[in-house]
Write a protein that holds these residues in place. Structure first.
Motif, PDB file in Angstrom:
ATOM      1  N   MET A   1       0.907  -1.088  -0.050  1.00 36.02           N
ATOM      2  CA  MET A   1      -0.192  -0.378   0.375  1.00 36.02           C
ATOM      3  C   MET A   1       1.264   0.924   0.194  1.00 36.02           C
ATOM      4  N   VAL A   2       0.423   1.760  -0.859  1.00 32.04           N
ATOM      5  CA  VAL A   2       0.983   3.337  -0.773  1.00 32.04           C
ATOM      6  C   VAL A   2       0.556   4.748  -1.026  1.00 32.04           C
ATOM      7  N   VAL A   3       0.096   5.529   0.551  1.00 33.31           N
ATOM      8  CA  VAL A   3      -0.869   6.868   0.755  1.00 33.31           C
ATOM      9  C   VAL A   3       0.172   8.108  -0.104  1.00 33.31           C
ATOM     10  N   VAL A   4      -0.743   8.489  -1.028  1.00 31.58           N
ATOM     11  CA  VAL A   4      -0.771   9.430  -2.143  1.00 31.58           C
ATOM     12  C   VAL A   4      -1.226  10.753  -1.246  1.00 31.58           C
ATOM     13  N   SER A   5      -1.898  11.000  -0.638  1.00 31.18           N
ATOM     14  CA  SER A   5      -1.845  11.802   0.532  1.00 31.18           C
ATOM     15  C   SER A   5      -3.637  11.422   1.105  1.00 31.18           C
ATOM     16  N   ASN A   6      -4.314  12.495   1.669  1.00 28.01           N
ATOM     17  CA  ASN A   6      -5.377  12.051   2.808  1.00 28.01           C
ATOM     18  C   ASN A   6      -6.410  12.182   1.887  1.00 28.01           C
ATOM     19  N   GLU A   7      -6.319  11.975   0.670  1.00 30.30           N
ATOM     20  CA  GLU A   7      -7.574  12.181  -0.264  1.00 30.30           C
ATOM     21  C   GLU A   7      -6.831  10.775  -1.729  1.00 30.30           C
ATOM     22  N   MET A   8      -6.226   9.996  -1.971  1.00 31.05           N
ATOM     23  CA  MET A   8      -5.990   9.285  -2.452  1.00 31.05           C
ATOM     24  C   MET A   8      -4.305   7.939  -2.018  1.00 31.05           C
ATOM     25  N   PHE A   9      -5.047   6.551  -2.194  1.00 29.15           N
ATOM     26  CA  PHE A   9      -4.047   5.770  -1.961  1.00 29.15           C
ATOM     27  C   PHE A   9      -4.234   4.512  -2.436  1.00 29.15           C
ATOM     28  N   TYR A  10      -2.930   4.241  -3.274  1.00 25.54           N
ATOM     29  CA  TYR A  10      -3.543   1.964  -3.649  1.00 25.54           C
ATOM     30  C   TYR A  10      -2.797   1.280  -3.015  1.00 25.54           C
ATOM     31  N   ILE A  11      -3.475   0.187  -3.103  1.00 23.69           N
ATOM     32  CA  ILE A  11      -2.748  -1.072  -2.823  1.00 23.69           C
ATOM     33  C   ILE A  11      -2.739  -2.248  -3.606  1.00 23.69           C
ATOM     34  N   LEU A  12      -1.981  -2.714  -3.734  1.00 24.58           N
ATOM     35  CA  LEU A  12      -0.572  -3.991  -3.745  1.00 24.58           C
ATOM     36  C   LEU A  12      -1.335  -4.609  -4.186  1.00 24.58           C
ATOM     37  N   ASP A  13      -1.986  -5.469  -4.951  1.00 26.69           N
ATOM     38  CA  ASP A  13      -2.673  -7.205  -4.624  1.00 26.69           C
ATOM     39  C   ASP A  13      -2.476  -8.422  -5.540  1.00 26.69           C
ATOM     40  N   ASP A  14      -0.836  -8.851  -5.236  1.00 28.01           N
ATOM     41  CA  ASP A  14       0.112  -9.497  -6.362  1.00 28.01           C
ATOM     42  C   ASP A  14      -0.179  -8.361  -7.775  1.00 28.01           C
ATOM     43  N   ASN A  15      -0.547  -9.039  -9.071  1.00 32.79           N
ATOM     44  CA  ASN A  15       0.012  -8.442  -9.525  1.00 32.79           C
ATOM     45  C   ASN A  15      -1.377  -6.946 -10.227  1.00 32.79           C
ATOM     46  N   LEU A  16      -1.876  -6.775  -9.039  1.00 32.82           N
ATOM     47  CA  LEU A  16      -2.702  -5.590  -9.841  1.00 32.82           C
ATOM     48  C   LEU A  16      -3.343  -4.515  -8.513  1.00 32.82           C
ATOM     49  N   VAL A  17      -3.564  -3.679  -8.868  1.00 36.02           N
ATOM     50  CA  VAL A  17      -3.710  -2.502  -8.348  1.00 36.02           C
ATOM     51  C   VAL A  17      -4.596  -2.227  -8.566  1.00 36.02           C
ATOM     52  N   HIS A  18      -5.162  -1.730  -6.728  1.00 35.33           N
ATOM     53  CA  HIS A  18      -6.472  -0.554  -7.010  1.00 35.33           C
ATOM     54  C   HIS A  18      -5.803   0.813  -6.490  1.00 35.33           C
ATOM     55  N   LYS A  19      -7.072   1.105  -6.834  1.00 34.71           N
ATOM     56  CA  LYS A  19      -6.661   2.830  -6.432  1.00 34.71           C
ATOM     57  C   LYS A  19      -7.873   3.093  -6.042  1.00 34.71           C
ATOM     58  N   CYS A  20      -7.598   3.809  -4.494  1.00 29.52           N
ATOM     59  CA  CYS A  20      -9.060   4.660  -4.409  1.00 29.52           C
ATOM     60  C   CYS A  20      -9.228   6.307  -3.771  1.00 29.52           C
ATOM     61  N   TRP A  21     -10.140   7.115  -3.942  1.00 28.74           N
ATOM     62  CA  TRP A  21      -9.968   8.737  -3.875  1.00 28.74           C
ATOM     63  C   TRP A  21     -11.332   9.216  -3.705  1.00 28.74           C
ATOM     64  N   TRP A  22     -11.201  10.227  -3.451  1.00 28.37           N
ATOM     65  CA  TRP A  22     -11.741  10.694  -2.248  1.00 28.37           C
ATOM     66  C   TRP A  22     -12.415  11.764  -3.788  1.00 28.37           C
ATOM     67  N   GLU A  23     -13.873  11.702  -3.659  1.00 28.15           N
ATOM     68  CA  GLU A  23     -14.532  12.683  -4.775  1.00 28.15           C
ATOM     69  C   GLU A  23     -15.759  13.988  -3.954  1.00 28.15           C
ATOM     70  N   GLU A  24     -15.455  14.643  -4.361  1.00 26.07           N
ATOM     71  CA  GLU A  24     -16.103  15.235  -3.215  1.00 26.07           C
ATOM     72  C   GLU A  24     -17.384  15.824  -3.933  1.00 26.07           C
ATOM     73  N   GLU A  25     -17.671  15.336  -5.421  1.00 31.11           N
ATOM     74  CA  GLU A  25     -18.822  16.110  -6.803  1.00 31.11           C
ATOM     75  C   GLU A  25     -19.673  14.956  -6.153  1.00 31.11           C
ATOM     76  N   LEU A  26     -19.831  13.710  -5.784  1.00 28.15           N
ATOM     77  CA  LEU A  26     -20.579  12.984  -5.717  1.00 28.15           C
ATOM     78  C   LEU A  26     -21.087  12.920  -4.103  1.00 28.15           C
TER      79      LEU A  26
END
Length: 184
Positions: A1-26
């Motif tokens: 896992m790597v945290v880019v900011s309080n509103e974005m991070f990436y998780i590594l799952d073997d050879n797959l990457v999952h990206k999570c981010w905060w979307e304020e418009e929704l």
């Protein structure tokens, strides 16, 4: 896992990457996911970023010694060529990555190498006096590599102050071993 900011991070799952981010418009804000992006690596080991858009993933010792990189925030990945001595890989972007596009890679079986994203066709050898690295870091322009060579009963940290030079010689490195315990 790597945290880019309080509103974005990436998780590594073997050879797959999952990206999570905060979307304020929704709905006044919600966490959004981009899941299962294939890095094209056989088996991933570690993930690092440079800013929000550049993502780097290194293989473990079951892989071929390649680095997957994304310049579009993890939406797609490209692969470097393999380093000469694959193993459990480490990768870091240069502190000035946005300017020079350098990344550094090594493995627990290798020396340290440099690649220019969207510019290299082969790895540049940085010629440290040691090998078998298990950690990389950069601070104030200096590049550091932690090594352990059980066969030679050595462990320490190698450092070069000039990782940007076109050609780096063994004499451009120094090593710190003093005070570290020997292998039993």
């Amino acid at each position: 896992m790597v945290v880019v900011s309080n509103e974005m991070f990436y998780i590594l799952d073997d050879n797959l990457v999952h990206k999570c981010w905060w979307e304020e418009e929704l709905w006044e804000g919600v966490w959004e996911w981009q899941r299962d992006v294939d890095t094209e690596l056989l088996h991933a080991y570690t993930i690092v970023t440079s800013g929000e858009d550049s993502v780097f993933v290194a293989e473990n010792d079951k892989g071929k010694g390649k680095i997957a990189y994304s310049t579009d925030g993890g939406a797609t990945f490209e692969l470097t060529k393999a380093i000469p001595e694959p193993g459990n890989m480490q990768v870091i972007p240069d502190e000035e990555f946005d300017f020079n596009r350098f990344i550094y890679a090594t493995s627990d079986e290798a020396e340290i190498y440099r690649w220019t994203i969207e510019g290299s066709t082969s790895w540049d050898e940085l010629n440290p006096p040691e090998s078998d690295f298990y950690g990389l870091a950069q601070k104030g322009g200096a590049l550091y590599g932690a090594y352990a060579e059980p066969r030679e009963d050595k462990r320490g940290v190698a450092r070069t102050l000039v990782p940007h030079l076109e050609t780096i010689r063994k004499s451009d490195w120094d090593s710190l071993e003093e005070g570290l315990e020997k292998y039993d």
